[in-house]
Design a protein around this motif. Sequence first.
Motif, mmCIF file in Angstrom:
data_model
loop_
_atom_site.group_PDB
_atom_site.id
_atom_site.type_symbol
_atom_site.label_atom_id
_atom_site.label_comp_id
_atom_site.label_asym_id
_atom_site.label_seq_id
_atom_site.Cartn_x
_atom_site.Cartn_y
_atom_site.Cartn_z
ATOM 1 N N PRO A 19 -33.747 -15.701 33.076
ATOM 2 C CA PRO A 19 -32.793 -15.137 34.034
ATOM 3 C C PRO A 19 -33.190 -13.734 34.453
ATOM 4 O O PRO A 19 -33.961 -13.057 33.759
ATOM 5 C CB PRO A 19 -31.474 -15.127 33.258
ATOM 6 C CG PRO A 19 -31.878 -15.089 31.819
ATOM 7 C CD PRO A 19 -33.159 -15.876 31.741
ATOM 8 N N ALA A 20 -32.681 -13.293 35.564
ATOM 9 C CA ALA A 20 -32.950 -11.938 36.044
ATOM 10 C C ALA A 20 -32.366 -10.928 35.061
ATOM 11 O O ALA A 20 -31.388 -11.213 34.365
ATOM 12 C CB ALA A 20 -32.318 -11.746 37.418
ATOM 13 N N PRO A 21 -32.951 -9.738 34.980
ATOM 14 C CA PRO A 21 -32.393 -8.703 34.100
ATOM 15 C C PRO A 21 -30.946 -8.395 34.482
ATOM 16 O O PRO A 21 -30.564 -8.501 35.648
ATOM 17 C CB PRO A 21 -33.297 -7.494 34.369
ATOM 18 C CG PRO A 21 -34.524 -8.031 34.996
ATOM 19 C CD PRO A 21 -34.135 -9.269 35.722
ATOM 20 N N LEU A 22 -30.154 -7.994 33.498
ATOM 21 C CA LEU A 22 -28.759 -7.674 33.745
ATOM 22 C C LEU A 22 -28.605 -6.636 34.853
ATOM 23 O O LEU A 22 -27.677 -6.717 35.665
ATOM 24 C CB LEU A 22 -28.099 -7.162 32.463
ATOM 25 C CG LEU A 22 -26.660 -6.665 32.612
ATOM 26 C CD1 LEU A 22 -25.741 -7.767 33.119
ATOM 27 C CD2 LEU A 22 -26.156 -6.105 31.281
ATOM 28 N N ALA A 23 -29.534 -5.683 34.918
ATOM 29 C CA ALA A 23 -29.427 -4.624 35.926
ATOM 30 C C ALA A 23 -29.412 -5.187 37.345
ATOM 31 O O ALA A 23 -28.838 -4.568 38.247
ATOM 32 C CB ALA A 23 -30.583 -3.640 35.780
ATOM 33 N N LEU A 24 -30.016 -6.357 37.567
ATOM 34 C CA LEU A 24 -30.087 -6.940 38.903
ATOM 35 C C LEU A 24 -28.919 -7.880 39.198
ATOM 36 O O LEU A 24 -28.816 -8.403 40.317
ATOM 37 C CB LEU A 24 -31.404 -7.686 39.092
ATOM 38 C CG LEU A 24 -32.672 -6.834 39.023
ATOM 39 C CD1 LEU A 24 -33.899 -7.691 39.280
ATOM 40 C CD2 LEU A 24 -32.612 -5.674 40.019
ATOM 41 N N ARG A 25 -28.055 -8.103 38.219
ATOM 42 C CA ARG A 25 -26.916 -8.995 38.431
ATOM 43 C C ARG A 25 -25.620 -8.419 37.868
ATOM 44 O O ARG A 25 -24.615 -9.127 37.765
ATOM 45 C CB ARG A 25 -27.199 -10.372 37.820
ATOM 46 C CG ARG A 25 -27.684 -10.353 36.390
ATOM 47 C CD ARG A 25 -28.121 -11.743 35.924
ATOM 48 N NE ARG A 25 -28.832 -11.687 34.674
ATOM 49 C CZ ARG A 25 -28.268 -11.713 33.463
ATOM 50 N NH1 ARG A 25 -26.951 -11.789 33.367
ATOM 51 N NH2 ARG A 25 -28.993 -11.661 32.375
#
Length: 357
Positions: A245-251
């Motif tokens: 999954p995308a890093p938390l910072a991007l979502r």
Amino acid sequence: MRILLVGNAHHDLNGARYYNPEAKLKNGFIRNGHAVHFFSPKDVARSSTIFRSSRIGQKHSNAAFVETVRIFKPDMIAFIHSVHITDDSFAEAKRIRPGVRLVQICVDPLFRPKNIAVLERRKAIADATFITTAGAALKPYARKGAVVSFIPNWVDPAIETGRAFERSDQRFDLFFAARAHVGEYNGDPRFTFPVAVQAADDLHIDLHGVDGRAALHGAAFYDHMNDARMALNLNGDRQGNVKEPAPLALRYLYNSDRVAQVMGSGLLAISTRANHLYELFPEGKEMVFADTVEEMLETVRRYKRDDNARRVIAEAGWRKSHAEYSVDLVTRYIEEVSFERILSHNYQWPTELYAGE
């Protein structure tokens, strides 16, 4: 104030997307007392050629946009889903209307390259940018003299009219509608969660756009949703069929407008914890969460058994959504930030502004 709203009107769909984000923004700006002209570049481009091609008609669409600026004389140009308008056309709008604020609104996730490309492209011309993802990941899209800020998905009281928490006679336990197979990946909860409910003998789901079922649009979308007590509020978290999954910072705090549709209609929203939505809607008080198929099934069954608890939490989420995340407040925030005014409300979302060096 005169506001030129640039986005997709979807005239070719005959009302199938009457609840899209642009339509709600228009309603919010109008209810805040502004004159709004809605300019739909794709529709103008298609209507300008016998081939009904938005690509072939792009030149005409840009000319019409510039002429609209000349005639309407907007104080703000707010644009969303507007890739058909060139940077040169926006520059011409600035020349025609010195002092006009160019405001970019992005409702798409930051972990998809095509969305990042649009933000990067528009950074040079936007005076303010608003994105439905929060946190420091917004900073790269600021420039000197311009700011970037988070905005939540907006509820429109003229569109989200349901009050599912007031009823217990709905035909379905759960509702979920998606655009079939858009960005789907292995283990995607948008597929695994609803299919697991569908396979359960003791649960009833109204499912659209998944597992070979047709997508749902228009008034039927809300008619079906309002015939369920709960709904899955699920989002993708990666680009394509990648493993991680995308890093938390991007979502961080990202959600599609599904969250506004579901909670604004008074259903109990079931989300995953991946995007930290519990920071906006406290877990077990305004929204419920499940990160695995097993936890999700247990959650649905729990609130099917305890209908009173379902109604209490759903009503709290509905009240929060209409009181604090209405499109009237979101558009007021956009206006105040874009024109560097003092905030008039204690907005219940992160209001940090990111500015370029």
